[in-house]
Design an enzyme around this catalytic site. Structure first.
Site, short mmCIF file in Angstrom:
data_model
loop_
_atom_site.label_atom_id
_atom_site.label_comp_id
_atom_site.label_asym_id
_atom_site.label_seq_id
_atom_site.Cartn_x
_atom_site.Cartn_y
_atom_site.Cartn_z
N SER A 55 -11.43 -33.34 -5.79
CA SER A 55 -11.61 -34.46 -7.20
C SER A 55 -10.28 -34.20 -7.71
O SER A 55 -9.64 -33.37 -7.75
CB SER A 55 -12.94 -33.59 -7.55
OG SER A 55 -12.94 -34.28 -8.99
N HIS A 152 -22.66 -39.76 -6.95
CA HIS A 152 -22.91 -39.97 -5.01
C HIS A 152 -24.72 -40.67 -4.87
O HIS A 152 -24.61 -41.62 -5.89
CB HIS A 152 -23.69 -38.62 -4.02
CG HIS A 152 -22.37 -38.08 -4.39
ND1 HIS A 152 -20.40 -38.29 -4.20
CD2 HIS A 152 -22.23 -36.79 -3.70
CE1 HIS A 152 -20.06 -37.95 -3.92
NE2 HIS A 152 -20.64 -36.27 -3.74
#
Length: 276
Positions: A55, A152
């Site tokens: 990330s 997502h």
């Protein structure tokens, strides 16, 4: 070359050609499929392979040992995480002092949520519960938590759980900054030949766009029983011009996100020149 990335369609689509030996002069690639929360901590602990997807929120912890590559990652517009509730709420204050489920405390989604909450809910939210992202929507649906932060393909499926979107954090971020959202970064150990790795990854992205049908079976093999339609939506959303090259807007977005987060004490301070 050893590499770790997730089994999500955007990653498998992006790296298929490199993994399958379709890029001239690229070495054989050994893949570890790992959730981004796992690779975040591998990188912070100086573990794992020489190339990883993490990330962007984890970058300040690892920049001394890893270099950010300008390709292969996920950064864009209209692709932000969502804050979901069981009730149809429109006021951010409705989750003041409440329990919120999040998929990670070291993710861009979490940073965006905390930055949004500090602006919109000055008295703060309540308990933060970390749980696997695929368990968050069922937990909100059952009333085990008051709200959930999802990422997502949940962008496309949350309505099937009867849930409601309190906030699209991508919309908030883009309205607040005018910049795209930095989600997943590709990093390489500083001892690695990063220029060659960058070249191979960019070639893999180009191959994926030129021959999308070639990677279809590989993508679906790792798509965690996702439908073909949802997998394609996932690819369309997260694989874009920033995947090929971050460009000036991409770097500006990263500096803005991590600079704000550092000011809030959410990530360690860092030298911005280490982003390049």
């Amino acid at each position: 070359m050893n590499i770790a990335f997730s089994s999500c369609p955007n990653d498998t689509f992006t790296f298929h050609a490199l993994v399958q030996g379709l890029i001239p002069d690229a070495p054989e690639v050994n893949v570890t499929y790992a959730d981004i929360d796992q690779t975040n901590y591998w990188a912070a602990n100086k573990e794992g392979p020489e190339v990883m997807k993490i990330s962007y929120a984890a970058l300040p912890w690892v920049l001394d040992d890893y270099r950010l590559l300008p390709c292969g990652g996920a950064l864009g517009r209209g692709c932000g995480p969502l804050v979901l509730t069981a009730e149809d709420e429109t006021d951010p204050a409705s989750i003041q002092g409440r329990t919120i489920a999040v998929p990670s405390d070291r993710s861009t989604a979490y940073l965006l949520f905390r930055l949004w909450a500090s602006q919109k809910i000055p008295d703060g939210v309540g308990e933060i519960k970390i749980m696997p992202f695929d368990e968050i929507m069922p937990a909100v649906q059952r009333g085990e938590v008051d709200a959930g932060l999802v990422i997502h393909e949940a962008r496309f499926t949350y309505q099937t759980y009867g849930l409601h979107m309190l906030q699209d954090l991508g919309v908030w971020w883009e309205e607040d900054t005018g910049l795209p959202i930095p989600l997943g970064a590709i990093i390489a150990k500083r001892s690695a030949d990063y220029e060659k790795i960058e070249e191979w990854i960019r070639s893999s992205v180009d191959y994926a766009w030129e021959h999308p049908e070639v990677s279809a079976d590989y993508v679906m093999e790792h798509s965690q029983e996702m439908s073909v339609e949802v997998a394609q939506q996932h690819i369309n959303l997260y694989v874009n011009e920033f995947t090929r090259d971050l460009g000036e807007d991409g770097y500006a977005a990263i500096r803005s996100l991590l600079g704000r987060a550092s000011d809030e004490g959410l990530v360690p301070s860092f030298h911005s020149e280490n982003l390049r």
